[in-house]
Design a protein around this motif. Structure first.
Motif, PDB file in Angstrom:
ATOM      1  N   UNK A 153     -18.693   7.024 -25.450  1.00 11.56           N
ATOM      2  CA  UNK A 153     -19.257   6.457 -24.162  1.00 11.56           C
ATOM      3  C   UNK A 153     -18.429   7.191 -23.136  1.00 11.56           C
ATOM      4  N   UNK A 170     -13.983   0.280 -21.638  1.00 13.74           N
ATOM      5  CA  UNK A 170     -15.124   0.581 -20.371  1.00 13.74           C
ATOM      6  C   UNK A 170     -16.608   0.549 -21.016  1.00 13.74           C
ATOM      7  N   UNK A 192     -16.371   8.435 -12.165  1.00  8.59           N
ATOM      8  CA  UNK A 192     -15.928   7.625 -11.132  1.00  8.59           C
ATOM      9  C   UNK A 192     -15.651   8.386  -9.746  1.00  8.59           C
ATOM     10  N   UNK A 248     -16.805   2.873  -9.953  1.00 12.64           N
ATOM     11  CA  UNK A 248     -17.567   3.423 -11.079  1.00 12.64           C
ATOM     12  C   UNK A 248     -18.980   3.947 -10.468  1.00 12.64           C
ATOM     13  N   UNK A 283     -17.209  -1.474 -16.838  1.00 14.23           N
ATOM     14  CA  UNK A 283     -16.313  -0.611 -16.360  1.00 14.23           C
ATOM     15  C   UNK A 283     -15.128  -1.053 -15.553  1.00 14.23           C
ATOM     16  N   UNK A 284     -13.957  -0.421 -15.741  1.00 13.16           N
ATOM     17  CA  UNK A 284     -13.003  -0.690 -14.958  1.00 13.16           C
ATOM     18  C   UNK A 284     -13.196  -0.555 -13.438  1.00 13.16           C
ATOM     19  N   UNK A 285     -12.462  -1.722 -12.763  1.00 14.89           N
ATOM     20  CA  UNK A 285     -12.437  -2.034 -11.455  1.00 14.89           C
ATOM     21  C   UNK A 285     -11.074  -1.856 -10.976  1.00 14.89           C
ATOM     22  N   UNK A 286     -10.952  -0.630  -9.974  1.00 11.49           N
ATOM     23  CA  UNK A 286      -9.583  -0.145  -9.487  1.00 11.49           C
ATOM     24  C   UNK A 286      -9.169  -0.896  -8.191  1.00 11.49           C
ATOM     25  N   UNK A 287      -7.785  -1.135  -7.959  1.00 12.03           N
ATOM     26  CA  UNK A 287      -7.568  -1.431  -6.666  1.00 12.03           C
ATOM     27  C   UNK A 287      -7.304  -0.328  -5.806  1.00 12.03           C
ATOM     28  N   UNK A 288      -6.864  -0.428  -4.494  1.00 11.40           N
ATOM     29  CA  UNK A 288      -6.954   0.674  -3.722  1.00 11.40           C
ATOM     30  C   UNK A 288      -5.511   1.287  -3.756  1.00 11.40           C
ATOM     31  N   UNK A 330     -18.147   8.074 -18.754  1.00 17.09           N
ATOM     32  CA  UNK A 330     -18.198   7.541 -17.176  1.00 17.09           C
ATOM     33  C   UNK A 330     -18.030   8.327 -16.200  1.00 17.09           C
ATOM     34  N   UNK A 387      -2.400   3.244  -9.368  1.00 16.80           N
ATOM     35  CA  UNK A 387      -3.601   2.294  -9.358  1.00 16.80           C
ATOM     36  C   UNK A 387      -3.730   1.127 -10.541  1.00 16.80           C
ATOM     37  N   UNK A 435      -1.535   8.537 -10.674  1.00 20.35           N
ATOM     38  CA  UNK A 435      -2.600   9.753 -10.356  1.00 20.35           C
ATOM     39  C   UNK A 435      -1.600  10.625  -9.725  1.00 20.35           C
ATOM     40  N   UNK A 457      -5.904  10.710 -13.919  1.00 17.48           N
ATOM     41  CA  UNK A 457      -5.202   9.282 -14.059  1.00 17.48           C
ATOM     42  C   UNK A 457      -4.794   8.973 -15.338  1.00 17.48           C
ATOM     43  N   UNK A 489      -7.412   7.230  -0.131  1.00 17.07           N
ATOM     44  CA  UNK A 489      -6.852   6.102   0.272  1.00 17.07           C
ATOM     45  C   UNK A 489      -7.535   4.980  -0.196  1.00 17.07           C
ATOM     46  N   UNK A 490      -8.441   5.145  -1.194  1.00 17.75           N
ATOM     47  CA  UNK A 490      -9.353   4.166  -1.855  1.00 17.75           C
ATOM     48  C   UNK A 490      -9.194   4.297  -3.566  1.00 17.75           C
ATOM     49  N   UNK A 491      -9.273   3.124  -4.362  1.00 16.42           N
ATOM     50  CA  UNK A 491      -9.041   3.322  -5.504  1.00 16.42           C
ATOM     51  C   UNK A 491     -10.695   3.860  -6.051  1.00 16.42           C
ATOM     52  N   UNK A 492     -10.642   4.522  -7.289  1.00 20.06           N
ATOM     53  CA  UNK A 492     -11.714   4.958  -7.885  1.00 20.06           C
ATOM     54  C   UNK A 492     -12.836   3.755  -8.134  1.00 20.06           C
ATOM     55  N   UNK A 512      -9.236   9.740 -18.640  1.00 18.47           N
ATOM     56  CA  UNK A 512      -9.764  10.568 -17.661  1.00 18.47           C
ATOM     57  C   UNK A 512      -9.522  12.074 -17.520  1.00 18.47           C
ATOM     58  N   UNK A 553     -11.728  -3.000 -22.946  1.00 21.91           N
ATOM     59  CA  UNK A 553     -10.607  -2.137 -23.105  1.00 21.91           C
ATOM     60  C   UNK A 553     -11.153  -0.503 -22.751  1.00 21.91           C
ATOM     61  N   UNK A 609      -2.547   2.641 -13.944  1.00 12.99           N
ATOM     62  CA  UNK A 609      -2.447   4.153 -14.020  1.00 12.99           C
ATOM     63  C   UNK A 609      -1.657   4.950 -12.864  1.00 12.99           C
ATOM     64  N   UNK A 666       0.876  -1.290  -0.016  1.00 10.22           N
ATOM     65  CA  UNK A 666      -0.062  -0.028   0.042  1.00 10.22           C
ATOM     66  C   UNK A 666       0.819   1.337   0.094  1.00 10.22           C
ATOM     67  N   UNK A 681      -9.582   4.671 -22.430  1.00  9.22           N
ATOM     68  CA  UNK A 681     -10.660   5.333 -21.568  1.00  9.22           C
ATOM     69  C   UNK A 681      -9.567   6.434 -21.105  1.00  9.22           C
TER      70      UNK A 681
END
Lengths: 116, 111
Positions: free
Chosen positions: B32, A99, B36, B46, A104-109, B34, A90, A37, A43, B41-44, B101, A97, A35, A9, B99
């Motif tokens: 398209x 979205x 987010x 949707x 949609x894209x799912x992100x980690x923390x 979106x 991230x 940030x 991003x 301290x967290x990820x984005x 941002x 590819x 990505x 982390x 995508x």
């Protein structure tokens, strides 16, 4: 638990060191992304992968290396860290590819990396 | 060359009022869009999306409006709640394309 996890982390490293950020997903999504940030930039895509052993550059790939030997893992390596690589990183995964189509894209923390 | 722009870095709104977050884009091929939401301290995560064949999409308190002629989209949150305080990113893509941002807008909803 299903999801996408990143480790570590937090990481502090010195200029010139090699550092690897880990990413693991349990959804079996085809696409994975890295990505960074940064304030004022939002991003920005570093690298992405469409499947195991298929990777490609994003907007800001210089200084980074990726690999994807297994579908679920997508590590990001900074070969020789520089201060400009201090950022929050991230990892994300998706079936799409771009979205589109309810994928949609799912992100980690995220991993907060500081290069001193 | 910033193809997706969020020109307001921050927005402060009173609880119960409407929050309007704006996003402009330059690439007319985007089809398209979106939004987010990102907590510290967290990820984005949707939030809501819209296809270019529509001009509005609603999901509970969240509505996204798309004005293709102006290349502009907005996210409306009604009523705003303190838990909505977060950074909101808009993103855009075209089929088969990556995508892109925006820079993000930090929303603060005050009790």
């Amino acid at each position: 638990d299903a999801g996408i996890t990143q480790s570590p982390r937090y990481k502090i490293t010195e200029t010139g060191r090699q550092v690897t950020l880990m990413c693991h997903q349990t959804w079996s999504h085809s696409y994975m992304f890295w990505y960074r940030q940064d304030l004022g930039h939002g991003l920005r895509l570093i690298y992405y992968s469409a499947a195991a052993d298929i990777t490609d550059k994003g907007e800001v790939p210089d200084g980074y290396v990726v690999s994807r030997s297994k579908t679920e893992n997508f590590p990001l390596t900074l070969e020789s860290a520089t201060r400009s690589q201090t950022s929050v990183y991230f990892c994300a995964s998706s079936e799409s590819f771009s979205g589109h189509r309810n994928s949609p894209l799912h992100f980690g923390n995220g991993t907060r990396l500081t290069v001193t | 060359d910033q193809q997706v722009k969020q020109n307001s870095p921050s927005l402060s709104v009173q609880e119960g009022r409407i929050s309007i977050l704006n996003c402009d884009y330059t690439n007319s091929m985007f089809d398209y869009f979106l939004w987010y939401k990102k907590y510290p301290a967290e990820g984005p995560t949707f939030l809501i999306s819209i296809s270019s064949i529509k001009d509005k999409n609603e999901d509970g308190r969240f509505t996204v409006f798309l004005n293709k002629s102006a290349k502009h989209l907005s996210l409306h949150i009604v009523p705003s709640q303190p838990g909505d305080s977060a950074v909101y990113f808009c993103a855009a893509s075209q089929e088969g394309g990556k995508l892109i941002f925006g820079q993000g807008t930090e929303l603060s909803v005050k009790p």
